[in-house]
Design a protein around this motif. Structure first.
Motif, short mmCIF file in Angstrom:
data_model
loop_
_atom_site.label_atom_id
_atom_site.label_comp_id
_atom_site.label_asym_id
_atom_site.label_seq_id
_atom_site.Cartn_x
_atom_site.Cartn_y
_atom_site.Cartn_z
N VAL A 129 0.79 -1.24 0.10
CA VAL A 129 0.12 0.03 0.03
C VAL A 129 0.87 1.15 -0.08
O VAL A 129 1.69 1.46 1.05
N LYS A 163 -13.08 8.28 -2.13
CA LYS A 163 -12.96 7.36 -1.20
C LYS A 163 -11.54 7.25 -0.50
O LYS A 163 -10.55 7.53 -1.29
N ASP A 166 -10.02 4.65 0.05
CA ASP A 166 -9.30 3.80 -0.86
C ASP A 166 -8.43 4.27 -2.03
O ASP A 166 -7.36 3.85 -2.55
N ASP A 167 -8.92 5.51 -2.48
CA ASP A 167 -8.47 6.57 -3.67
C ASP A 167 -7.26 6.98 -3.20
O ASP A 167 -6.42 7.50 -4.17
N GLU A 202 -2.17 3.47 -3.51
CA GLU A 202 -2.14 2.83 -4.86
C GLU A 202 -1.86 1.27 -4.00
O GLU A 202 -1.07 1.14 -3.13
N VAL A 203 -2.72 0.24 -4.17
CA VAL A 203 -2.68 -0.97 -3.64
C VAL A 203 -2.27 -1.97 -4.58
O VAL A 203 -3.04 -2.09 -5.56
N GLU A 256 -1.57 -6.20 -5.03
CA GLU A 256 -1.58 -7.58 -4.37
C GLU A 256 -0.38 -8.41 -5.04
O GLU A 256 -0.50 -8.47 -6.16
#
Length: 73
Positions: A4, A57, A59-60, A63-64, A66
Motif C-alpha cells: 500500500v 473514497k 481507498d483512492d 495505490e494498492v 496485491e
C-alpha cells in the motif's frame, strides 16, 4: 500480501494543488499533508478529512498492489 503506497501528492498535483494551497483551502494542518505520503500509518480521522476534502473514497488515496508470492517482493 498487499503493498500500500499513499498517493496524496500525486492526487494534489493532478488537481492543481500544492501541499500548501490544499492545506490552506481546506484548513488541514500542513504537517498532516506534508507527512501523508511518508507515513506508514494513518489515523482514520485524518483519512476521512483528506478524502472528504478531495471528494474521494479513502481507498483512492492509496495505490494498492496485491502480490501472490511474498518472495517476489
Amino acid at each position: 500480501m498487499l503493498i500500500v503506497k499513499p498517493q496524496l501528492n500525486k492526487i494534489l498535483t493532478e488537481r492543481g494543488y500544492t501541499q500548501n494551497s490544499f492545506s490552506k483551502e481546506f484548513d488541514i494542518p500542513q504537517t498532516l499533508v506534508n507527512r501523508f505520503d511518508k507515513s506508514v500509518q494513518h489515523k482514520s480521522e485524518n483519512l476521512f478529512i483528506i478524502a472528504r476534502a478531495l471528494n474521494l473514497k479513502i481507498d483512492d488515496l492509496f495505490e494498492v498492489t496485491e502480490i501472490d508470492d511474498p518472495a517476489s517482493f
